[in-house]
Write a protein that holds these residues in place. Structure first.
Motif, PDB file in Angstrom:
ATOM      1  N   LYS A  74      -1.926  -4.282  12.654  1.00 37.80           N
ATOM      2  CA  LYS A  74      -2.677  -3.051  12.404  1.00 37.80           C
ATOM      3  C   LYS A  74      -4.031  -3.095  13.114  1.00 37.80           C
ATOM      4  O   LYS A  74      -4.497  -2.079  13.656  1.00 37.80           O
ATOM      5  CB  LYS A  74      -2.900  -2.893  10.898  1.00 37.80           C
ATOM      6  CG  LYS A  74      -1.604  -2.674  10.149  1.00 37.80           C
ATOM      7  CD  LYS A  74      -1.491  -1.252   9.706  1.00 37.80           C
ATOM      8  CE  LYS A  74      -0.079  -0.958   9.288  1.00 37.80           C
ATOM      9  NZ  LYS A  74       0.012  -0.722   7.856  1.00 37.80           N
TER      10      LYS A  74
ATOM     11  N   ASN B 174       0.809  -1.213   0.000  1.00 37.68           N
ATOM     12  CA  ASN B 174       0.000   0.000   0.000  1.00 37.68           C
ATOM     13  C   ASN B 174       0.845   1.267   0.000  1.00 37.68           C
ATOM     14  O   ASN B 174       0.372   2.360   0.264  1.00 37.68           O
ATOM     15  CB  ASN B 174      -0.973   0.000   1.187  1.00 37.68           C
ATOM     16  CG  ASN B 174      -0.227  -0.113   2.501  1.00 37.68           C
ATOM     17  OD1 ASN B 174       0.985  -0.324   2.503  1.00 37.68           O
ATOM     18  ND2 ASN B 174      -0.943   0.033   3.598  1.00 37.68           N
TER      19      ASN B 174
ATOM     20  N   ALA C 174      -1.244  -1.062  15.766  1.00 36.51           N
ATOM     21  CA  ALA C 174       0.165  -0.738  15.614  1.00 36.51           C
ATOM     22  C   ALA C 174       0.372   0.198  14.427  1.00 36.51           C
ATOM     23  O   ALA C 174      -0.324   0.090  13.418  1.00 36.51           O
ATOM     24  CB  ALA C 174       0.959  -2.019  15.403  1.00 36.51           C
ATOM     25  N   SER C 175       1.319   1.112  14.573  1.00 38.31           N
ATOM     26  CA  SER C 175       1.669   1.969  13.446  1.00 38.31           C
ATOM     27  C   SER C 175       2.596   1.178  12.518  1.00 38.31           C
ATOM     28  O   SER C 175       2.992   0.064  12.838  1.00 38.31           O
ATOM     29  CB  SER C 175       2.395   3.208  13.939  1.00 38.31           C
ATOM     30  OG  SER C 175       3.620   2.819  14.509  1.00 38.31           O
ATOM     31  N   GLU C 176       2.955   1.792  11.364  1.00 37.33           N
ATOM     32  CA  GLU C 176       3.855   1.103  10.441  1.00 37.33           C
ATOM     33  C   GLU C 176       5.173   0.786  11.119  1.00 37.33           C
ATOM     34  O   GLU C 176       5.731  -0.293  10.969  1.00 37.33           O
ATOM     35  CB  GLU C 176       4.097   1.974   9.201  1.00 37.33           C
ATOM     36  CG  GLU C 176       2.959   1.971   8.198  1.00 37.33           C
ATOM     37  CD  GLU C 176       2.824   0.646   7.455  1.00 37.33           C
ATOM     38  OE1 GLU C 176       3.763  -0.165   7.505  1.00 37.33           O
ATOM     39  OE2 GLU C 176       1.763   0.417   6.851  1.00 37.33           O
ATOM     40  N   PHE C 177       5.709   1.769  11.865  1.00 37.33           N
ATOM     41  CA  PHE C 177       7.003   1.556  12.515  1.00 37.33           C
ATOM     42  C   PHE C 177       6.918   0.447  13.548  1.00 37.33           C
ATOM     43  O   PHE C 177       7.785  -0.399  13.658  1.00 37.33           O
ATOM     44  CB  PHE C 177       7.486   2.849  13.175  1.00 37.33           C
ATOM     45  CG  PHE C 177       8.537   3.534  12.362  1.00 37.33           C
ATOM     46  CD1 PHE C 177       9.811   2.984  12.273  1.00 37.33           C
ATOM     47  CD2 PHE C 177       8.243   4.689  11.660  1.00 37.33           C
ATOM     48  CE1 PHE C 177      10.771   3.589  11.512  1.00 37.33           C
ATOM     49  CE2 PHE C 177       9.205   5.291  10.899  1.00 37.33           C
ATOM     50  CZ  PHE C 177      10.481   4.753  10.812  1.00 37.33           C
TER      51      PHE C 177
END
Lengths: 308, 507
Positions: free
Chosen positions: A184, A112, A188-191
């Motif tokens: 997610k 994405n 959780a964030s991407e990091f």
């Protein structure tokens, strides 16, 4: 190792003894052929110089000697300095390479990510078309003014398109989207997803990149040839290349150079055994580091985290 | 969550852009500073505006960057400081010495010149950092007027043949070191072996004269190859391209007609002798592929080899070998293009301070204190004086510099063991030299590059086996000649002949 159980039933995976022995012999022979040249160099480094000159290379030299090593350590604050430079460059360089490569490759592996195609092409393009020697020299030496700094040895090698592509493929194939998705869902964030979910199970891939770059940094001499003038920053391999090139050069040009001078120069170079000792000292550490990484290679082939 | 992603992307992009911009700016600033600090914007400007300024004596000291060849010694910075202390009051300039190791010098200078990096002075020669090629390409500053203005010391120190022989298209682009000018090839003898077997070397002048010695030696020392490597030949020709030693003119030529020197009676005679020696076992069996690392010199297992000499070279060789080495000359000293261009210092064509660079170079030819400092380091740290004009090096003192690469060798201290008249002998040696017929002629290779490359390959493939005597010349010379012709020998010779004729017409 192979038979704690003589009386028990034969394991169906086991080879017949004769075959087993033969295959061991072939594998052993191959390993020996690979290792022997290095062992030979080690032996030569312990040979007495004069008996080397008189008899040539021998596996069992007439006379053993530690002279080569004492010679290096006596005149060798340059060698120690170079050792320091190489170790520093290898550690810092590997850390930076792993950090940057992981971040870049992970972004490319996320479906994405909007600019995925662009950045993939951006990296891939450098594999097809390099700028060439002089332009990259201009960038490093004049634009970035890195000449004669330790960064000239580190930065040009941090980002390699090859490493990025390898690691991206690793992420794509080994890390199922389901894991990240589950993270997610838990907020959780991407990091966070990268740090807590992806990295722990990506160790084999990352270790591979780390090994690649460790070897590359340890063996690199070309950047030093280009960008380093002062003795303080010459890494180990560059020091050896210098010695080697200088020797070649003097031998080839001994008639052109003022003859008295070139003789004097050849005399000032380390002798044959000392050169062998330098090879041993330079290869030693990396030989011992290899088994620690090698573990991950094997793991990398077998690891799996989710069954689908 | 998607928004969050976007934020991160934006932030990273922003950081990247800012850092790139900042790097660009800081780089630019520094460049501006350095160019403003020294002189004005363009080299042309600086030359014009310089002279009146220098009378005022209030200008900022200039820093010259000097690339030269040699293994960088540990104490380079220390000696560099001393040099700067010495020259600052004299020419209001300092130098930054950058020594590049022998094997690296050529490659590094190619990149430095190619990338247009700023430097002022560089070592150049016929064998590293190609003097003739770079001069023709315009990489070096044309020195004619600078020598007139600031280089009188250079002119009076040098034998005129030096500056004459290093002219490129009629101009000087480099200052040769004042050292031995001509080339003289010699047979060297291991006197231990000569004395041991009662051989007589007094009459050896050509390769043929060696035969009785080799024969006797073979009988007495069957295990040792009398000639341990391919000897360097001396044939009476001069070659416009040193790499191609088969296109040449006779040494005593009147009409300057190029010939294929490998197809001459002289060469055939020489090669036949070599072949005879090889067959007789006077050379090692694998001589054609042997790389001479000078090992035989250390072990003493040899009778004779060849070298290029200079006055008192026998002493050097003996000292190095640890036994007596004596040499017999093959011919009188001759000045060739490549021997004249053995070591020069050139000024960068883009240098911002060519006059200062010239003033500094001039000092290297006139200021004994400076040249000794550059060559040997600091007194009592790197060497000890043992007399007015003699010194002994302090072993492992951390400084070494190839003295032959720069300045005026005749002003340097002698080693205590050297004969006192060494430099006088050098002058005599230089004065005794005859000019080779092509001295001062430079080839323009633009029209014949492919042919030259092909010919060079042919030479690499055949030269060693031919001149070591491994191949029989009678059957092989015609074959090789044919191969050379196939690779464009005639075209190259025609082109070179044209250039030589033009060059002679101009003289």
């Amino acid at each position: 190792m192979d038979s704690p159980s003589k009386g028990k039933l034969r394991d169906i995976h086991r080879l017949p003894a004769a075959w087993n022995g033969l295959l061991h012999l072939i594998a052993g022979g191959f390993a020996f052929v690979c290792v022997f040249p290095f062992v030979f160099v080690v032996i030569l480094s312990f040979t007495e110089e004069n008996s080397l000159l008189v008899n040539g290379y021998r596996i069992f030299p007439e006379e053993w000697s530690l002279f080569a090593y004492s010679y290096i350590f006596r005149t060798g604050d340059q060698l120690l300095k170079s050792y320091g430079v190489t170790v520093f460059v290898t550690i810092v360089g590997t850390a930076l390479t792993v950090l940057l490569t992981t971040l870049y490759a992970y972004s490319l592996s996320r479906k994405n990510f909007k600019f995925r195609g662009f950045f993939a092409f951006f990296a891939f393009f450098t594999m097809l078309f390099g700028g060439g020697l002089v332009p990259s020299y201009i960038v490093v030496a004049q634009l970035l003014e890195l000449k004669d700094t330790v960064w000239a040895l580190i930065l040009p090698m941090t980002m390699s398109a090859f490493n990025i592509l390898v690691l991206r493929t690793f992420f794509l194939t080994m890390i199922p989207d389901a894991i990240i998705e589950s993270g997610k869902i838990d907020g959780a964030s991407e990091f966070r997803a990268l740090l807590s979910l992806v990295l722990p199970i990506s160790l084999p891939g990352i270790a591979t990149i780390a090994l690649f770059s460790t070897l590359a940094y340890w063996n690199d001499w070309f950047n030093a040839l280009l960008y380093i003038d002062s003795n303080k920053l010459v890494p180990l391999q560059a020091l050896m290349m210098r010695l080697y090139n200088t020797m070649q050069f003097l031998i080839q040009n001994s008639t052109l150079l003022n003859s008295g001078q070139s003789r004097e120069l050849i005399r000032s170079l380390p002798q044959e055994t000392a050169r062998m000792a330098m090879v041993v000292l330079a290869t030693g550490p990396i030989v011992f580091a290899y088994p620690f990484f090698q573990r991950y290679f094997v793991q990398g082939l077998t690891i799996g985290s989710i069954k689908e | 969550m998607f928004n969050k992603n976007k934020k991160w992307v934006g932030l990273i992009a922003f950081v990247l852009v800012v850092s790139v911009v900042m790097a660009g700016c800081s780089g630019g600033n520094k460049e501006n500073k350095s160019s403003n600090g020294g002189a004005s914007q363009t080299p042309a400007d600086s030359i014009e505006s310089k002279q009146p300024e220098s009378e005022g004596k209030k200008e900022e000291p200039v820093k010259l960057i000097w690339y030269t060849i040699g293994t960088p010694p540990t104490d380079l910075a220390k000696v560099n400081d001393e040099i700067n202390k010495h020259i600052l009051p004299k020419i209001n300039a300092t130098v930054e010495m950058k020594l590049l190791d022998w094997g690296e010098y050529d490659q590094k200078m190619k990149i430095i010149i190619g990338s247009g990096e700023a430097y002022d002075i560089a070592f150049t020669s016929s064998w590293a950092n190609d003097y003739f090629g770079n001069s023709k390409k315009g990489a070096f500053y044309e020195l004619d007027s600078l020598i007139e203005q600031y280089g009188q010391g250079v002119k009076s120190a040098l034998n005129p043949a030096f500056l004459e022989g290093t002219k490129v298209n009629g101009h000087n682009y480099g200052l040769p070191t004042n050292k031995e000018l001509p080339q003289q090839r010699v047979f060297r003898f291991n006197m231990e072996m000569v004395d041991k077997h009662g051989l007589d070397i007094a009459n050896v002048k050509t390769i043929d004269d060696l035969e009785p010695l080799l024969k006797a030696f073979k009988e007495k020392e069957p295990g040792i190859a009398a000639i341990p490597g391919t000897p360097m030949e001396f044939l009476p020709f001069d070659y416009p391209i040193t790499d191609l030693p088969f296109i040449g003119v006779a040494m005593d030529t009147q009409d300057y007609k190029l010939i294929n020197t490998w197809d001459t009676p002289e060469t055939m005679k020489y090669l036949k002798t070599m072949h005879k020696y090889y067959e007789a076992g006077y050379l090692p069996m694998d001589v054609a592929t042997l790389k001479d690392a000078g090992d035989y010199f250390k072990t003493g297992k040899w009778l004779t080899d060849t070298a290029d000499t200079q006055p008192y070279a026998d002493n050097l060789w003996s000292g190095d070998a640890g036994y007596k080495v004596v040499s017999m000359p093959m011919h009188d000293p001759i000045a060739f293009n490549w021997s004249v261009a053995g070591a020069l210092q050139a000024i960068n064509a883009k240098s911002k301070h060519p006059e200062k660079a010239m003033e500094f170079l001039n000092l290297l030819y006139t200021d004994a204190e400076l040249i000794n400092l550059v060559d040997f380091g600091i007194e009592n740290v790197h060497y000890k004086k043992t007399g007015d004009n003699t010194k002994d090096a302090i072993p492992d003192s951390g400084y070494g510099f190839p003295a032959f690469s720069v300045g005026n060798l005749m002003l340097t201290y002698l080693n205590t063991a050297d004969p006192a008249d060494k430099w006088d002998q050098f002058k005599k040696f230089n004065d005794s030299s005859k000019n080779s017929p092509l001295l001062g002629f430079q080839v323009d290779t633009t029209n014949i590059t492919t042919e030259l490359a092909n010919l060079k390959n042919t030479k690499e493939a055949t030269y060693k086996s031919l001149f070591s005597g491994t191949l029989d010349p009678e059957t092989n010379i015609p074959k090789i000649t044919q191969k050379l012709k196939d690779n464009g020998l005639d075209k190259v010779m025609a082109e070179l002949q044209k250039q030589i004729d033009e060059w002679r017409a101009k003289q």
